[in-house]
Design a protein around this motif. Structure first.
Motif, mmCIF file in Angstrom:
data_model
loop_
_atom_site.group_PDB
_atom_site.id
_atom_site.type_symbol
_atom_site.label_atom_id
_atom_site.label_comp_id
_atom_site.label_asym_id
_atom_site.label_seq_id
_atom_site.Cartn_x
_atom_site.Cartn_y
_atom_site.Cartn_z
ATOM 1 N N UNK A 7 0.828 -1.213 0.000
ATOM 2 C CA UNK A 7 0.000 0.000 0.000
ATOM 3 C C UNK A 7 0.855 1.253 0.000
ATOM 4 N N UNK A 8 2.142 1.123 0.366
ATOM 5 C CA UNK A 8 2.977 2.307 0.571
ATOM 6 C C UNK A 8 4.366 2.215 -0.058
ATOM 7 N N UNK A 9 4.703 1.128 -0.699
ATOM 8 C CA UNK A 9 6.024 0.917 -1.288
ATOM 9 C C UNK A 9 7.137 1.048 -0.242
ATOM 10 N N UNK A 10 6.745 0.788 1.002
ATOM 11 C CA UNK A 10 7.707 0.727 2.103
ATOM 12 C C UNK A 10 7.825 -0.701 2.624
ATOM 13 N N UNK A 11 6.706 -1.381 2.733
ATOM 14 C CA UNK A 11 6.666 -2.789 3.131
ATOM 15 C C UNK A 11 5.817 -3.542 2.120
ATOM 16 N N UNK A 12 6.102 -4.843 1.968
ATOM 17 C CA UNK A 12 5.405 -5.640 0.959
ATOM 18 C C UNK A 12 4.985 -6.978 1.563
ATOM 19 N N UNK A 13 4.009 -7.603 0.928
ATOM 20 C CA UNK A 13 3.603 -8.944 1.307
ATOM 21 C C UNK A 13 4.625 -9.960 0.809
ATOM 22 N N UNK A 14 4.450 -11.204 1.215
ATOM 23 C CA UNK A 14 5.341 -12.266 0.747
ATOM 24 C C UNK A 14 5.189 -12.445 -0.765
ATOM 25 N N UNK A 15 6.261 -12.814 -1.463
ATOM 26 C CA UNK A 15 6.199 -12.966 -2.928
ATOM 27 C C UNK A 15 5.372 -14.168 -3.337
ATOM 28 N N UNK A 16 4.729 -14.043 -4.502
ATOM 29 C CA UNK A 16 3.997 -15.139 -5.121
ATOM 30 C C UNK A 16 4.373 -15.191 -6.600
ATOM 31 N N UNK A 17 4.143 -16.336 -7.213
ATOM 32 C CA UNK A 17 4.312 -16.427 -8.661
ATOM 33 C C UNK A 17 3.097 -15.788 -9.322
ATOM 34 N N UNK A 18 3.342 -14.787 -10.152
ATOM 35 C CA UNK A 18 2.261 -14.108 -10.855
ATOM 36 C C UNK A 18 1.951 -14.802 -12.178
ATOM 37 N N UNK A 19 3.033 -15.184 -12.917
ATOM 38 C CA UNK A 19 2.839 -15.849 -14.203
ATOM 39 C C UNK A 19 4.028 -16.728 -14.500
ATOM 40 N N UNK A 20 3.754 -17.973 -14.841
ATOM 41 C CA UNK A 20 4.785 -18.936 -15.209
ATOM 42 C C UNK A 20 4.245 -19.825 -16.330
ATOM 43 N N UNK A 21 4.660 -19.557 -17.587
ATOM 44 C CA UNK A 21 4.180 -20.384 -18.702
ATOM 45 C C UNK A 21 4.918 -21.712 -18.823
ATOM 46 N N UNK A 22 5.866 -21.960 -17.911
ATOM 47 C CA UNK A 22 6.607 -23.210 -17.955
ATOM 48 C C UNK A 22 7.962 -23.101 -18.608
ATOM 49 N N UNK A 23 8.364 -21.898 -19.007
ATOM 50 C CA UNK A 23 9.685 -21.684 -19.583
ATOM 51 C C UNK A 23 10.194 -20.332 -19.121
ATOM 52 N N UNK A 24 11.460 -20.042 -19.417
ATOM 53 C CA UNK A 24 12.136 -18.843 -18.921
ATOM 54 C C UNK A 24 11.508 -17.579 -19.490
ATOM 55 N N UNK A 25 11.066 -16.660 -18.641
ATOM 56 C CA UNK A 25 10.517 -15.383 -19.096
ATOM 57 C C UNK A 25 11.020 -14.269 -18.187
ATOM 58 N N UNK A 26 11.140 -13.078 -18.744
ATOM 59 C CA UNK A 26 11.477 -11.883 -17.971
ATOM 60 C C UNK A 26 10.703 -10.698 -18.558
ATOM 61 N N UNK A 27 10.803 -9.540 -17.892
ATOM 62 C CA UNK A 27 10.324 -8.262 -18.421
ATOM 63 C C UNK A 27 8.810 -8.236 -18.647
ATOM 64 N N UNK A 28 8.034 -8.418 -17.604
ATOM 65 C CA UNK A 28 6.584 -8.345 -17.743
ATOM 66 C C UNK A 28 6.080 -6.914 -17.751
ATOM 67 N N UNK A 29 5.125 -6.617 -18.644
ATOM 68 C CA UNK A 29 4.480 -5.309 -18.688
ATOM 69 C C UNK A 29 2.985 -5.507 -18.884
ATOM 70 N N UNK A 30 2.174 -4.694 -18.226
ATOM 71 C CA UNK A 30 0.736 -4.965 -18.143
ATOM 72 C C UNK A 30 -0.088 -3.803 -18.689
ATOM 73 N N UNK A 31 -1.106 -4.127 -19.483
ATOM 74 C CA UNK A 31 -2.170 -3.180 -19.844
ATOM 75 C C UNK A 31 -3.420 -3.659 -19.117
ATOM 76 N N UNK A 32 -3.941 -2.827 -18.227
ATOM 77 C CA UNK A 32 -4.981 -3.256 -17.300
ATOM 78 C C UNK A 32 -6.368 -2.852 -17.779
ATOM 79 N N UNK A 33 -7.307 -3.783 -17.682
ATOM 80 C CA UNK A 33 -8.728 -3.536 -17.896
ATOM 81 C C UNK A 33 -8.996 -2.829 -19.231
#
Length: 458
Positions: free
Chosen positions: A183-209
């Motif tokens: 909420x504040x970019x000071x503390x964060x929740x524990x990490x989760x996997x957001x997206x994993x297609x099963x192979x090596x990926x980097x550099x995610x960018x999102x267009x929302x809604x």
């Protein structure tokens, strides 16, 4: 992460503008829509890199645009802020407009190209207006023995939190897109996997809604690939496009919208490519004509965000417009004017010394209604014609030199929205390129008119 690859990290790419493309749609050149002139102003954040590292700088650089295509560097293309902690430099900067109208800037904590470095931290600044950058800090995102590359963020209204996504290697053994919430970019929740297609990926960018759908583009298999979901939940995205890339590979995707057109930018060894579509749902992109866009000098792995006109105006007022110009060829739009061994020519961008392509357009030495092209690195030297070839020579104070170094800017012979330059003392001749060398010639053919047409930008 504009660092380059997934385990095999470096990209090598020819510089020609007309390269074969692997897309999910037609291989046609997109044209700028007429409505683009009404696009909102935008800001680009980037770091800089040039082939011999003469223009490499790991600080935060900013450029602005009124059409999301032609970019004007601010602060003379120098950094506006540089990290003071962590690795002492940044890559892959990202700007997030927050819900309260202020901004957060995040970036990869890495100076240089040592892809083996492992760090759980990213750089973070707060900014009220993109003119000051305050509360600098390192933000820890995880305890994993991995890197933390290319952070981006978005507001997840369903959670009432911001999501920070980034590239890291988790227990899967390959790079995935991770997510933490804050909420504040000071503390964060524990990490989760957001997206994993099963192979090596980097550099995610999102267009929302976008019409109820969220689109995630990323680098995988050296190409830009799209996934989509009607949810922003981790694990909900599904790949729906094949790879998009010029020959040699591409990384650092950016999704940016301007006046109803979506652009997908990608970075191929510091050379930007742009693709466009009017409908993200198709997954089909066409290559945007390189005549229509100009990336900031030496820019690498960037981010683009719309900004209000007042923010644009205040940024330009604070940081200033460049005191120099670059000139791009009309029929070889991957090539720019430069001098090599004091001879004028057009060469493929990028190159070093990059300063060879920077010119001050000053009042003509022989006629102030004309212009002369003054070297930025050596202001005693000007482009002049000698035996009709353009050379960079020191002003000897003679009337002949002044006349040889004076030209008159006209509407472009091939396109009146571009520029051509008529010789002062040989008014039947214009600057044109021939076998990539700059010279003055009489112009009478379609090819000649294209050779004699250039853009004047930064």
């Amino acid at each position: 992460m504009s660092a380059g690859p997934l385990p095999s990290r470096r990209l090598f790419l020819g510089m020609a503008a007309a390269v074969p493309l692997s897309t999910t749609g037609a291989l046609t050149l997109g044209s700028r829509p007429a409505s683009a002139a009404t696009a909102a102003p935008s800001v680009m954040a980037y770091f800089t890199q040039s082939p011999r590292n003469l223009g490499t700088d790991y600080g935060l650089h900013l450029a602005v645009s009124t059409d999301t295509l032609q970019w004007m560097p601010l602060n003379q293309n120098n950094p506006v802020v540089t990290p003071t902690a962590g690795d002492g430099g940044l890559r892959d900067p990202f700007i997030l407009p927050k819900q309260d109208g202020t901004y957060v800037v995040m970036a990869t904590n890495l100076k240089g190209t040592d892809w083996t470095k492992k760090t759980p931290y990213i750089h973070v600044w707060d900014s009220p207006d993109l003119r000051s950058f305050d509360n600098y800090r390192l933000l820890k995102l995880h305890d994993m023995a991995t890197h933390t590359w290319a952070p981006e963020a978005f507001w997840d209204a369903s959670r009432g939190q911001y999501a920070i996504i980034y590239s890291a290697v988790n227990s899967s053994g390959h790079n995935v897109i991770m997510v933490n919430y804050t909420t504040d970019f000071q503390t964060v929740t524990a990490p989760q996997v957001f997206f994993d297609p099963g192979y090596d990926i980097i550099d995610g960018t999102l267009a929302k809604d976008v019409n109820g759908v969220n689109y995630l583009y990323y680098k995988g298999h050296n190409s830009l690939t799209g996934a989509k979901s009607t949810s922003l939940n981790p694990g909900s995205f599904t790949q729906f496009t094949s790879g998009l890339a010029p020959q040699g590979g591409i990384e650092g995707p950016i999704l940016a919208e301007a006046a109803g057109t979506w652009y997908l930018w990608g970075d191929a060894n510091a050379l930007f490519y742009a693709y466009q579509t009017n409908d993200l749902s198709t997954g089909t992109w066409t290559a945007t004509d390189r005549r229509l866009y100009t990336q900031p000098l030496n820019s690498k792995h960037a981010d683009i965000k719309p900004i209000p006109q007042t923010v644009y105006d205040n940024m330009v007022a604070k940081w200033g417009k460049p005191a120099w110009n670059r000139l791009k060829s009309y029929n070889f739009p991957d090539r720019y004017w430069r001098q090599v061994d004091s001879l004028g020519r057009i060469d493929p961008y990028p190159f070093d010394p990059y300063t060879d392509s920077q010119w001050k357009l000053v009042p003509g030495l022989a006629d102030p209604s004309g212009i002369s092209f003054q070297s930025v690195t050596d202001p005693t030297r000007y482009l002049r014609h000698s035996y009709f070839q353009l050379r960079l020579d020191a002003d000897d104070g003679t009337a002949r030199f002044a006349q040889d170094a004076t030209f008159h800017k006209t509407a472009g012979l091939a396109d009146p929205s571009w520029s051509s330059f008529r010789s002062h003392n040989y008014p039947d001749r214009y600057i044109r390129h021939f076998n990539y060398a700059l010279r003055i010639d009489p112009i009478s053919t379609t090819t000649g008119r294209a050779d004699a047409t250039f853009s004047v930008w930064y």
